[in-house]
Motif scaffolding. Sequence first.
Motif, PDB file in Angstrom:
ATOM      1  N   ILE A 158     -70.642  58.436 -31.941  1.00 56.88           N
ATOM      2  CA  ILE A 158     -71.433  57.744 -32.962  1.00 56.88           C
ATOM      3  C   ILE A 158     -70.506  57.449 -34.142  1.00 56.88           C
ATOM      4  O   ILE A 158     -70.087  58.349 -34.877  1.00 56.88           O
ATOM      5  CB  ILE A 158     -72.695  58.550 -33.372  1.00 56.88           C
ATOM      6  CG1 ILE A 158     -73.518  57.791 -34.401  1.00 56.88           C
ATOM      7  CG2 ILE A 158     -72.379  59.949 -33.854  1.00 56.88           C
ATOM      8  CD1 ILE A 158     -74.929  58.339 -34.613  1.00 56.88           C
ATOM      9  N   ARG A 159     -70.130  56.197 -34.269  1.00 54.49           N
ATOM     10  CA  ARG A 159     -69.215  55.844 -35.360  1.00 54.49           C
ATOM     11  C   ARG A 159     -69.930  55.935 -36.698  1.00 54.49           C
ATOM     12  O   ARG A 159     -71.064  55.463 -36.812  1.00 54.49           O
ATOM     13  CB  ARG A 159     -68.721  54.401 -35.181  1.00 54.49           C
ATOM     14  CG  ARG A 159     -67.706  54.218 -34.088  1.00 54.49           C
ATOM     15  CD  ARG A 159     -67.188  52.802 -34.170  1.00 54.49           C
ATOM     16  NE  ARG A 159     -66.193  52.495 -33.170  1.00 54.49           N
ATOM     17  CZ  ARG A 159     -65.679  51.269 -33.016  1.00 54.49           C
ATOM     18  NH1 ARG A 159     -66.088  50.267 -33.785  1.00 54.49           N
ATOM     19  NH2 ARG A 159     -64.764  51.042 -32.107  1.00 54.49           N
ATOM     20  N   VAL A 160     -69.238  56.481 -37.699  1.00 58.74           N
ATOM     21  CA  VAL A 160     -69.832  56.468 -39.047  1.00 58.74           C
ATOM     22  C   VAL A 160     -69.625  55.106 -39.707  1.00 58.74           C
ATOM     23  O   VAL A 160     -70.192  54.827 -40.741  1.00 58.74           O
ATOM     24  CB  VAL A 160     -69.256  57.566 -39.982  1.00 58.74           C
ATOM     25  CG1 VAL A 160     -69.795  58.921 -39.623  1.00 58.74           C
ATOM     26  CG2 VAL A 160     -67.750  57.554 -39.980  1.00 58.74           C
ATOM     27  N   GLU A 161     -68.793  54.285 -39.097  1.00 58.89           N
ATOM     28  CA  GLU A 161     -68.474  52.906 -39.530  1.00 58.89           C
ATOM     29  C   GLU A 161     -67.567  52.857 -40.755  1.00 58.89           C
ATOM     30  O   GLU A 161     -66.608  52.119 -40.792  1.00 58.89           O
ATOM     31  CB  GLU A 161     -69.730  52.043 -39.765  1.00 58.89           C
ATOM     32  CG  GLU A 161     -70.839  52.172 -38.709  1.00 58.89           C
ATOM     33  CD  GLU A 161     -70.437  51.774 -37.297  1.00 58.89           C
ATOM     34  OE1 GLU A 161     -69.298  51.379 -37.078  1.00 58.89           O
ATOM     35  OE2 GLU A 161     -71.295  51.885 -36.391  1.00 58.89           O
ATOM     36  N   THR A 162     -67.883  53.646 -41.784  1.00 61.52           N
ATOM     37  CA  THR A 162     -67.002  53.884 -42.941  1.00 61.52           C
ATOM     38  C   THR A 162     -67.493  55.160 -43.596  1.00 61.52           C
ATOM     39  O   THR A 162     -68.694  55.450 -43.559  1.00 61.52           O
ATOM     40  CB  THR A 162     -67.022  52.750 -43.976  1.00 61.52           C
ATOM     41  OG1 THR A 162     -66.308  53.190 -45.147  1.00 61.52           O
ATOM     42  CG2 THR A 162     -68.444  52.393 -44.418  1.00 61.52           C
ATOM     43  N   TYR A 233     -62.730  45.291 -37.349  1.00 60.78           N
ATOM     44  CA  TYR A 233     -63.960  44.514 -37.570  1.00 60.78           C
ATOM     45  C   TYR A 233     -63.675  43.069 -37.157  1.00 60.78           C
ATOM     46  O   TYR A 233     -62.634  42.515 -37.507  1.00 60.78           O
ATOM     47  CB  TYR A 233     -64.377  44.563 -39.045  1.00 60.78           C
ATOM     48  CG  TYR A 233     -65.345  43.454 -39.412  1.00 60.78           C
ATOM     49  CD1 TYR A 233     -66.638  43.441 -38.887  1.00 60.78           C
ATOM     50  CD2 TYR A 233     -64.955  42.400 -40.242  1.00 60.78           C
ATOM     51  CE1 TYR A 233     -67.516  42.409 -39.184  1.00 60.78           C
ATOM     52  CE2 TYR A 233     -65.832  41.368 -40.555  1.00 60.78           C
ATOM     53  CZ  TYR A 233     -67.113  41.377 -40.011  1.00 60.78           C
ATOM     54  OH  TYR A 233     -67.969  40.351 -40.295  1.00 60.78           O
ATOM     55  N   ILE A 234     -64.609  42.488 -36.400  1.00 61.80           N
ATOM     56  CA  ILE A 234     -64.460  41.088 -36.006  1.00 61.80           C
ATOM     57  C   ILE A 234     -65.751  40.348 -36.350  1.00 61.80           C
ATOM     58  O   ILE A 234     -66.849  40.830 -36.032  1.00 61.80           O
ATOM     59  CB  ILE A 234     -64.164  40.976 -34.487  1.00 61.80           C
ATOM     60  CG1 ILE A 234     -62.853  41.728 -34.188  1.00 61.80           C
ATOM     61  CG2 ILE A 234     -64.057  39.525 -34.043  1.00 61.80           C
ATOM     62  CD1 ILE A 234     -62.541  41.867 -32.732  1.00 61.80           C
ATOM     63  N   GLU A 235     -65.616  39.218 -36.989  1.00 60.85           N
ATOM     64  CA  GLU A 235     -66.797  38.481 -37.441  1.00 60.85           C
ATOM     65  C   GLU A 235     -67.683  38.047 -36.271  1.00 60.85           C
ATOM     66  O   GLU A 235     -67.194  37.792 -35.179  1.00 60.85           O
ATOM     67  CB  GLU A 235     -66.403  37.200 -38.195  1.00 60.85           C
ATOM     68  CG  GLU A 235     -65.404  37.350 -39.284  1.00 60.85           C
ATOM     69  CD  GLU A 235     -63.971  37.241 -38.788  1.00 60.85           C
ATOM     70  OE1 GLU A 235     -63.572  37.977 -37.869  1.00 60.85           O
ATOM     71  OE2 GLU A 235     -63.235  36.424 -39.345  1.00 60.85           O
TER      72      GLU A 235
HETATM   73  N1  SAM Z   1     -76.058  51.639 -31.583  1.00 63.15           N
HETATM   74  C1  SAM Z   1     -75.078  52.602 -31.205  1.00 63.15           C
HETATM   75  C2  SAM Z   1     -74.384  53.144 -32.426  1.00 63.15           C
HETATM   76  O1  SAM Z   1     -74.429  52.529 -33.485  1.00 63.15           O
HETATM   77  O2  SAM Z   1     -73.802  54.221 -32.347  1.00 63.15           O
HETATM   78  C3  SAM Z   1     -74.074  52.064 -30.229  1.00 63.15           C
HETATM   79  C4  SAM Z   1     -73.931  50.578 -30.128  1.00 63.15           C
HETATM   80  S1  SAM Z   1     -73.102  49.845 -31.488  1.00 63.15           S
HETATM   81  C5  SAM Z   1     -73.293  48.167 -31.152  1.00 63.15           C
HETATM   82  C6  SAM Z   1     -71.411  50.203 -31.120  1.00 63.15           C
HETATM   83  C7  SAM Z   1     -70.393  49.923 -32.182  1.00 63.15           C
HETATM   84  O3  SAM Z   1     -70.076  48.545 -32.205  1.00 63.15           O
HETATM   85  C8  SAM Z   1     -70.762  50.201 -33.605  1.00 63.15           C
HETATM   86  O4  SAM Z   1     -70.658  51.572 -33.892  1.00 63.15           O
HETATM   87  C9  SAM Z   1     -69.776  49.347 -34.391  1.00 63.15           C
HETATM   88  O5  SAM Z   1     -68.687  50.095 -34.874  1.00 63.15           O
HETATM   89  C10 SAM Z   1     -69.289  48.331 -33.351  1.00 63.15           C
HETATM   90  N2  SAM Z   1     -69.485  46.951 -33.852  1.00 63.15           N
HETATM   91  C11 SAM Z   1     -70.637  46.333 -34.128  1.00 63.15           C
HETATM   92  N3  SAM Z   1     -70.405  45.109 -34.659  1.00 63.15           N
HETATM   93  C12 SAM Z   1     -69.063  44.951 -34.727  1.00 63.15           C
HETATM   94  C13 SAM Z   1     -68.202  43.927 -35.206  1.00 63.15           C
HETATM   95  N4  SAM Z   1     -68.695  42.800 -35.723  1.00 63.15           N
HETATM   96  N5  SAM Z   1     -66.864  44.104 -35.107  1.00 63.15           N
HETATM   97  C14 SAM Z   1     -66.363  45.236 -34.579  1.00 63.15           C
HETATM   98  N6  SAM Z   1     -67.127  46.256 -34.124  1.00 63.15           N
HETATM   99  C15 SAM Z   1     -68.463  46.124 -34.199  1.00 63.15           C
END
Ligand code: SAM
Length: 363
Positions: A158-162, A233-235
């Motif tokens: 589970i990514r914290v994203e930041t 990160y990709i748009e």
């Molecule tokens: N919903 C689950 C979660 O958040 O843990 C798993 C699926 S989620 C789509 C998986 C990962 O995709 C996210 O944690 C995020 O880091 C990555 N992600 C989503 N949009 C992105 C983007 N525009 N560019 C790069 N990575 C992205």
Amino acid sequence: MEINTVLEKDTFSKEDIIGLLLSEGEERTLLFRKSAEVKKKYIGKKVWFRGLIEFSNVCSKDCLYCGIRKGNKNLKRFSLSDEEILIAAKFAYDNHYGSIALQSGEVETNAVTSRIENLLHKIKELSNGELGITLSVGEQEPEVYRRWYEAGAHRYLIRVETTNESLYRKIHPDNKKHDFKRRLDCLKSLQDIGYQTGTGVMIGLPYQTNDDLAGDLLFMNEFNIDMCGMGPYIEHADTPLISSTGNLLPPAERFDLTLKMIAIIRIMMKDINIVAATALQAIDPMGREKAIKIGANILMPNITPGRYRDSYKLYDNKPCTDDSAEDCQSCLEARVSLADTEIVYGEWGDSKHYEKRRKGLTE
Ligand code: SAM
């Protein structure tokens, strides 16, 4: 400080990490040489597979960067049937992948809890208990995580994203469904339950600084994670964050920063599992092998049935959406041999860090 002196240290300060993120030319080469040496010493040349099954793009969240966000009306929603998921798991088992990863959008309902629990039992059954299972289905209550652990999942990503809360708020809607503290609580309960626990961040987000990225690495070290998945990160054209494109680093710089982040976390946390994220390949066709060369040791070949892949577009230019599972495997094998690495079949490839952490030892 001289980069050589920094690279000899046992622990990095925030300033050390920022210096490494800014390294160029010969200094950058020294960083990558060091991380490759650490990987060789603690992990060896090995790479393990997690057959990735993206089983549903239905999501109750509205993360401003993500292509499968609830608010994206241009997306055709899909959910694989149980049978389709089990066929994909059987493919992984028959091809000796060792492990699978089940990923989807985030939905918290009793029906989803029971369905995943049931699927975990069935996957264990069809593989004589041999397939390792990673889950990546977002935020859930501790009780749900516990049920899935007891049903056979043993890793959770589970990514914290930041880890900068104010940046987190900028890239998520401001409501209870997108609460930074809850995401951290989820990570903690996963660790407490006994999962091999993985997290990570996106790199090159609008408004993100090197200070933020250094903070992310210090957080992961402090939290004692077992697995790390970081990608650029990709748009995505159909997301609100597309309007912040003016604040972005060029893709090549986001890519390079991601490699440096992987190299630094490998030096800081020598025996964790690190994923070579698919998003790297969206920027550079050799992205994943470059990551393997300087520190990553996990690859996630996509084994989702081909016709659904186009609908699991988290970002634009997602690679391999028209391949079959067999294509993915042979392509990755060729790529990995280029990176002077050997794919290990039939093993879980658990995080060595986890074993030591559970025994109360630290590297
Ligand atoms: N919903 C689950 C979660 O958040 O843990 C798993 C699926 S989620 C789509 C998986 C990962 O995709 C996210 O944690 C995020 O880091 C990555 N992600 C989503 N949009 C992105 C983007 N525009 N560019 C790069 N990575 C992205």
